[in-house]
Design a protein around this motif. Sequence first.
Motif, PDB file in Angstrom:
ATOM      1  N   PHE A  85      -2.378  10.086   2.771  1.00 18.11           N
ATOM      2  CA  PHE A  85      -3.402  10.564   1.844  1.00 18.11           C
ATOM      3  C   PHE A  85      -3.508   9.724   0.578  1.00 18.11           C
ATOM      4  O   PHE A  85      -4.400   9.947  -0.237  1.00 18.11           O
ATOM      5  CB  PHE A  85      -3.117  12.021   1.481  1.00 18.11           C
ATOM      6  N   LYS A  86      -2.616   8.754   0.400  1.00 15.38           N
ATOM      7  CA  LYS A  86      -2.790   7.842  -0.727  1.00 15.38           C
ATOM      8  C   LYS A  86      -4.108   7.083  -0.645  1.00 15.38           C
ATOM      9  O   LYS A  86      -4.659   6.661  -1.670  1.00 15.38           O
ATOM     10  CB  LYS A  86      -1.619   6.849  -0.789  1.00 15.38           C
ATOM     11  N   ALA A  87      -4.617   6.899   0.574  1.00 16.57           N
ATOM     12  CA  ALA A  87      -5.889   6.192   0.733  1.00 16.57           C
ATOM     13  C   ALA A  87      -7.048   6.967   0.116  1.00 16.57           C
ATOM     14  O   ALA A  87      -8.111   6.387  -0.134  1.00 16.57           O
ATOM     15  CB  ALA A  87      -6.164   5.933   2.211  1.00 16.57           C
ATOM     16  N   PHE A  88      -6.864   8.263  -0.140  1.00 17.83           N
ATOM     17  CA  PHE A  88      -7.926   9.070  -0.743  1.00 17.83           C
ATOM     18  C   PHE A  88      -7.995   8.915  -2.255  1.00 17.83           C
ATOM     19  O   PHE A  88      -8.768   9.623  -2.918  1.00 17.83           O
ATOM     20  CB  PHE A  88      -7.747  10.539  -0.369  1.00 17.83           C
TER      21      PHE A  88
ATOM     22  N   ALA B  43      -4.349   1.960   1.308  1.00 17.66           N
ATOM     23  CA  ALA B  43      -4.385   2.603  -0.005  1.00 17.66           C
ATOM     24  C   ALA B  43      -4.515   1.595  -1.143  1.00 17.66           C
ATOM     25  O   ALA B  43      -5.043   1.932  -2.212  1.00 17.66           O
ATOM     26  CB  ALA B  43      -3.132   3.452  -0.202  1.00 17.66           C
ATOM     27  N   PHE B  44      -4.048   0.370  -0.939  1.00 15.72           N
ATOM     28  CA  PHE B  44      -4.174  -0.642  -1.999  1.00 15.72           C
ATOM     29  C   PHE B  44      -5.628  -0.842  -2.389  1.00 15.72           C
ATOM     30  O   PHE B  44      -5.949  -0.996  -3.577  1.00 15.72           O
ATOM     31  CB  PHE B  44      -3.564  -1.966  -1.529  1.00 15.72           C
ATOM     32  N   TRP B  45      -6.529  -0.845  -1.406  1.00 11.12           N
ATOM     33  CA  TRP B  45      -7.951  -1.053  -1.716  1.00 11.12           C
ATOM     34  C   TRP B  45      -8.491   0.121  -2.525  1.00 11.12           C
ATOM     35  O   TRP B  45      -9.290  -0.072  -3.453  1.00 11.12           O
ATOM     36  CB  TRP B  45      -8.741  -1.248  -0.431  1.00 11.12           C
ATOM     37  N   ALA B  46      -8.050   1.334  -2.205  1.00  9.87           N
ATOM     38  CA  ALA B  46      -8.462   2.495  -2.982  1.00  9.87           C
ATOM     39  C   ALA B  46      -7.899   2.433  -4.395  1.00  9.87           C
ATOM     40  O   ALA B  46      -8.567   2.800  -5.369  1.00  9.87           O
ATOM     41  CB  ALA B  46      -8.009   3.775  -2.287  1.00  9.87           C
ATOM     42  N   ALA B  47      -6.656   1.951  -4.524  1.00  8.92           N
ATOM     43  CA  ALA B  47      -6.022   1.866  -5.837  1.00  8.92           C
ATOM     44  C   ALA B  47      -6.700   0.835  -6.724  1.00  8.92           C
ATOM     45  O   ALA B  47      -6.759   0.998  -7.953  1.00  8.92           O
ATOM     46  CB  ALA B  47      -4.538   1.550  -5.681  1.00  8.92           C
TER      47      ALA B  47
ATOM     48  N   TYR C  61       0.080  -5.608 -14.483  1.00 10.46           N
ATOM     49  CA  TYR C  61      -0.030  -5.030 -13.145  1.00 10.46           C
ATOM     50  C   TYR C  61      -1.397  -5.333 -12.517  1.00 10.46           C
ATOM     51  O   TYR C  61      -1.499  -5.579 -11.312  1.00 10.46           O
ATOM     52  CB  TYR C  61       0.201  -3.524 -13.200  1.00 10.46           C
ATOM     53  N   ARG C  62      -2.431  -5.319 -13.315  1.00  9.91           N
ATOM     54  CA  ARG C  62      -3.752  -5.669 -12.778  1.00  9.91           C
ATOM     55  C   ARG C  62      -3.801  -7.134 -12.369  1.00  9.91           C
ATOM     56  O   ARG C  62      -4.406  -7.487 -11.351  1.00  9.91           O
ATOM     57  CB  ARG C  62      -4.841  -5.322 -13.804  1.00  9.91           C
ATOM     58  N   ASN C  63      -3.151  -7.987 -13.156  1.00  7.84           N
ATOM     59  CA  ASN C  63      -3.077  -9.407 -12.787  1.00  7.84           C
ATOM     60  C   ASN C  63      -2.324  -9.602 -11.472  1.00  7.84           C
ATOM     61  O   ASN C  63      -2.723 -10.415 -10.627  1.00  7.84           O
ATOM     62  CB  ASN C  63      -2.404 -10.210 -13.899  1.00  7.84           C
TER      63      ASN C  63
ATOM     64  N   SER D 298       0.788  -1.225   0.000  1.00  4.63           N
ATOM     65  CA  SER D 298       0.000   0.000   0.000  1.00  4.63           C
ATOM     66  C   SER D 298       0.822   1.277   0.000  1.00  4.63           C
ATOM     67  O   SER D 298       0.324   2.314  -0.419  1.00  4.63           O
ATOM     68  CB  SER D 298      -0.937   0.008   1.216  1.00  4.63           C
ATOM     69  N   PHE D 299       2.024   1.269   0.491  1.00  3.76           N
ATOM     70  CA  PHE D 299       2.792   2.498   0.569  1.00  3.76           C
ATOM     71  C   PHE D 299       3.397   2.884  -0.777  1.00  3.76           C
ATOM     72  O   PHE D 299       3.587   4.064  -1.044  1.00  3.76           O
ATOM     73  CB  PHE D 299       3.931   2.379   1.588  1.00  3.76           C
ATOM     74  N   ALA D 300       3.743   1.897  -1.590  1.00  2.00           N
ATOM     75  CA  ALA D 300       4.502   2.224  -2.794  1.00  2.00           C
ATOM     76  C   ALA D 300       4.177   1.316  -3.973  1.00  2.00           C
ATOM     77  O   ALA D 300       3.391   1.671  -4.837  1.00  2.00           O
ATOM     78  CB  ALA D 300       6.002   2.190  -2.486  1.00  2.00           C
ATOM     79  N   ILE D 301       4.754   0.137  -4.021  1.00  2.00           N
ATOM     80  CA  ILE D 301       4.863  -0.589  -5.280  1.00  2.00           C
ATOM     81  C   ILE D 301       3.505  -0.984  -5.859  1.00  2.00           C
ATOM     82  O   ILE D 301       3.198  -0.686  -7.022  1.00  2.00           O
ATOM     83  CB  ILE D 301       5.781  -1.817  -5.097  1.00  2.00           C
ATOM     84  N   GLN D 302       2.671  -1.671  -5.102  1.00  2.00           N
ATOM     85  CA  GLN D 302       1.389  -2.100  -5.647  1.00  2.00           C
ATOM     86  C   GLN D 302       0.531  -0.907  -6.054  1.00  2.00           C
ATOM     87  O   GLN D 302      -0.111  -0.915  -7.111  1.00  2.00           O
ATOM     88  CB  GLN D 302       0.641  -2.961  -4.629  1.00  2.00           C
ATOM     89  N   VAL D 303       0.481   0.106  -5.212  1.00  2.00           N
ATOM     90  CA  VAL D 303      -0.319   1.292  -5.537  1.00  2.00           C
ATOM     91  C   VAL D 303       0.227   1.977  -6.780  1.00  2.00           C
ATOM     92  O   VAL D 303      -0.538   2.401  -7.660  1.00  2.00           O
ATOM     93  CB  VAL D 303      -0.367   2.249  -4.330  1.00  2.00           C
TER      94      VAL D 303
END
Length: 662
Positions: A354-357, A284-288, A248-250, A223-228
């Motif tokens: 704020f990435k979660a936004f 943030a991953f869930w938001a992304a 990336y979606r996979n 969530s902090f960097a790579i996946q997002v």
Amino acid sequence: MAPFSFSATPHFNTAPFSSNPLATRKDVQNFLKALLDPLAAHTSPGGALIHLGYTGTHFDERAALLEGYARPLWGLASLLAGGGSYDGMHRWTEGLKNGTNPSKEGDEFWGWMRDKDQRMVECSPIGFSLAVAPQMMWDGLNEEERQKVGEWLNVMNSKEMPNTNWLWFRVFANLGLSKVGSPFFNPERMKADMDHLDTFYIGDGWSRDGPEGVVQLDYYSSSFAIQVAQLIYSKLAQDQDPDRCEEYRNRARKFAHDFVCYFDEEGRAIPFGRSMTYRFAMSAFWAALAFADVSLPSPLTWSVIRGLLLRNLRFWAHQPGAYNPDGTFTIGYSYPNFNLTENYNSAGSTYWAFKAFLCLAVPQSHPFWSEEEGEEYPVVLRNRVKVLNKPLHIASNLGGHTLILSSGQQCSYPVKQSAAKYGKFAYSSAFGYSVPTGNLTLEEESADNMIAVSNDGGETWKCRIKTREARFETVEGTTWLRSMWYPWPGVEIETWLLPPHPESPNWHVRVHRIKNTTFHTISSAEGGFAIHGQGLDGRALEVLVVEELGGSNKFGNLEKDGEALSVSPAGASGVIDLNPEAAVAQRDGKAIRTDANSNLIVPRAVLPTLRYDQSAEEVWYATGVFAVPVRDGESGSRDEWEEGWKSRRPTVPEAILKLMRG
């Protein structure tokens, strides 16, 4: 869910955002705006610098003030991209003009980037904002101002960067420049960075963050960097790079099956690794996923994803210690705590949350928002144990307790409190983890879910930081983690970590073999979960006899040979010697009052601990670790912990007993 009050808290000590239900898109917009508003009082006249506190970092103060400016853009740009508005938007528009204008040097100019410069990190939210909110960051600029923005961002194309997730920051700078048609966009540099970042991928959706061969898979890999970053790229670069975007979606679909195991039914994520002061960036991953409009893998649905994100935001909205009186973030986790921070955490660093936004960039018509929030937690994901192969974790949410067992992770470079952040045996969403305030006493060491050892009679203590030979083993249907630690030449500690079992759901089991071929006596202290150490009156827990311990208002510590138990309004935590026939060590049970401000979640904690002084060449320990957190704000009572503690104790598997018998 009302937050649980751990002590007699004054009525005025409440979270400033707790009245927001955070149930709708409008609620989340209002939460963001309420967090942005207090920044105005801390913003420089030209908007380029936001000063939130007098703290030190390993980088210069001007870069720290740039952090304060740039990181809120993750939320503000997402709000604008989703059709929202904010009255204070002009502060960031002016800040971009002045921060990139070298004629403002000594006033508002951010300074030119050098190799491995902290300013590179802040290019990421700036590039993202150019891409998704040009109406704020580009459209109002004249040609000279656009030239200066492009020149400033372009500097990083010729500078050395760490071989980590930092490379994504240069990608985002170039991505933003490409979206606004800037001549400073460098497609060759961006492609080279993307190709190299793809070498970090190790399978099952996971990407490493650091040198090959070092297992450091924390929230930076998610969530902090790579996946997002991958998910944002998959949305913004679909037309230019469709194959990579689909890959990336996979990866995200695979990763989601593992990542959901780090969240509990109350919205909390398991604290693990560094940068915990980023708080709800954990979700943030869930938001992304929503931002990238990923087709979800079963059993995940948009209503479930929405619930995971919003419950996490609600948890943080209810943490009074996460905010200063004016509504800005404190540095810490659930309360102000510099002891847990890294040397790159300034007061502005916290706004990485704020990435979660990102979810605000998603329109109301998207099923993330249009579908009702889902069940508390998917039924199929409850009451299970799952092996997470890449991060060397075993996740469990049996018995109402969400945790991971861990062996083999470590940081590849110096990080403050690294042993606590990566080297513990277990990490919990309910109890958090503790960091040492020193190493001269066990109170300072705060060795929850660790075995602290001393070879100088207890004058100093050491906990594992470099785990070796970590691997999974499966015997007769049970999978455990097995690993080695070598604290000193001539001392070997081999550890087996066994997850909770349906018959003893509130326990996990640890077995240790300590070989000592030195002339020193090895003292050891093994801790369970650190727990809130006060009763309902806010006073420290007292040591009680077992007959006294219990009842809805009776809390305290139990200490005896081979056992230690602490019961407080937060639940119960304990450790026991399982004492199979082959174990030669019978340890003393103690409830240690750890130093204040060592635990991430509670500032005053107590730690059930087993102590032993080893003079023999080889000793085996078998430990049962017990934990029952209180849920949904209800006070602890005897009924909540007594059956599990007394009647549902675990056993050591026969396969390990055979090893212990020799």
